[in-house]
Design an enzyme around this catalytic site. Structure first.
Site, mmCIF file in Angstrom:
data_model
loop_
_atom_site.group_PDB
_atom_site.id
_atom_site.type_symbol
_atom_site.label_atom_id
_atom_site.label_comp_id
_atom_site.label_asym_id
_atom_site.label_seq_id
_atom_site.Cartn_x
_atom_site.Cartn_y
_atom_site.Cartn_z
ATOM 1 N N GLU A 1 -3.683 82.488 35.322
ATOM 2 C CA GLU A 1 -4.004 81.062 35.461
ATOM 3 C C GLU A 1 -4.675 80.473 34.218
ATOM 4 O O GLU A 1 -5.669 79.749 34.301
ATOM 5 C CB GLU A 1 -4.856 80.849 36.715
ATOM 6 C CG GLU A 1 -4.126 81.304 37.979
ATOM 7 C CD GLU A 1 -4.970 81.269 39.242
ATOM 8 O OE1 GLU A 1 -6.177 80.956 39.151
ATOM 9 O OE2 GLU A 1 -4.426 81.565 40.317
ATOM 10 N N GLU B 1 3.314 85.307 44.377
ATOM 11 C CA GLU B 1 2.335 85.202 45.470
ATOM 12 C C GLU B 1 2.799 84.173 46.499
ATOM 13 O O GLU B 1 2.036 83.291 46.901
ATOM 14 C CB GLU B 1 0.958 84.799 44.928
ATOM 15 C CG GLU B 1 0.399 85.707 43.849
ATOM 16 C CD GLU B 1 -0.938 85.226 43.299
ATOM 17 O OE1 GLU B 1 -1.668 84.516 44.032
ATOM 18 O OE2 GLU B 1 -1.257 85.552 42.137
#
Length: 295
Positions: A64, A171
């Protein structure tokens, strides 16, 4: 745990080596001066990546880093690029992912659009020494809108697909509601059908293990509606055991999904058999297997 996975044919991804979110750093790391932070980061890379080098199918080296920049603020704009270089030299044969959210699932988040993702990954790959590393695209896929924007997802995959790198949905989960199972199926089918997508990981599981958003099975281990979708698609997308006969020339053709296969051939007249293992991939889609029986 890694030994158990290897002994049972279970693939492992390393998630994650670093997380660029300050909130997710250990308390003792947050206020380290740059020099000490670099020492700590180097120790982590050397201990974790070296320990499992060659045993995983991928590392999420930086997590991220479009939404957050803890390491960039501390160590400079090339912090992520530098960590990828270090990971590559420690484990050159393993695929290195850049993992990010909202690139395919949220058209309103302009921080991590497909174009910005592509720009950041190209920056990492242009760093000295990184040109030949095995890079891949990791897209989390935490869908929260009542109805997923499949067209936006497809356009993002198309843009990132131009990089020629493997794309994984890393995910995948879907917000609750009456259409949760239907939405999950739409997302999984869209991802599976895209030629650049090579892997999908579900961020879900048993309710007993804490998966309250995407619950695949209840406390009695019975599949939920979303669990039934996953089971259905897994069965649909695997080739399974096939039995075929050759023609008079000894030739037979069969369509297979990508994956690992074992062919067992028996000759009815010679009372003999033989076998061979092979893999079907994007690079080897048309495979000819030649087996010769000696009379």
């Amino acid at each position: 745990m890694v030994n158990f996975a290897e002994q049972n044919g279970i693939s492992i991804r390393g998630h994650n080596v670093f997380w660029d979110n300050r909130v997710m750093q250990p308390k003792w790391v947050k206020d380290l001066p740059p020099a000490e932070l670099m020492k700590a980061a180097t120790r982590r890379l050397n201990s974790v990546v070296s320990r499992y080098a060659g045993r995983l199918i991928g590392w999420d080296v930086m997590n991220e880093n479009l939404h957050f920049r803890f390491f960039e603020d501390k160590l400079g704009e090339n912090a992520s690029s530098m960590f990828y270089s270090m990971a590559y030299h420690l484990d050159p044969s393993t695929t290195l992912f850049m993992n990010e959210y909202n690139t395919i699932e949220n058209s309103k988040d302009h921080t991590a659009t497909a174009c910005k993702y592509k720009e950041e990954l190209e920056k990492i790959l242009s760093f000295p020494g990184n040109a030949s590393l095995k890079a891949a695209i990791g897209l989390e896929g935490h869908f929260r809108d009542p109805k997923p924007n499949i067209a936006y997802m497809r356009s993002a995959l198309d843009i990132l697909g131009t990089m020629g790198l493997p794309i994984w949905l890393t995910e995948v989960d879907v917000g609750g509601g009456p259409d949760q199972a239907h939405n999950l199926e739409d997302i999984l089918r869209e991802g599976y059908s895209h030629p650049a997508v090579e892997g999908i990981i579900i961020f879900g599981g048993l309710i007993a293990t804490g998966f309250k958003c995407l619950t695949l099975a209840n406390y009695d281990f019975e599949p939920t509606p979303v669990g039934e979708v996953v089971d259905k698609l897994i069965n649909e997308w695997k080739s399974g055991r096939r039995q075929v006969r050759t023609d008079s020339r000894g030739i037979s053709a069969i369509l297979l999904f990508h994956g690992d296969y074992r062919v067992e051939v028996s000759h009815p007249l010679l009372n003999s058999s033989m076998s061979i293992n092979f893999k079907v991939t994007k690079e080897t889609e048309n495979i000819t297997v030649l087996l010769q029986f000696d009379a």
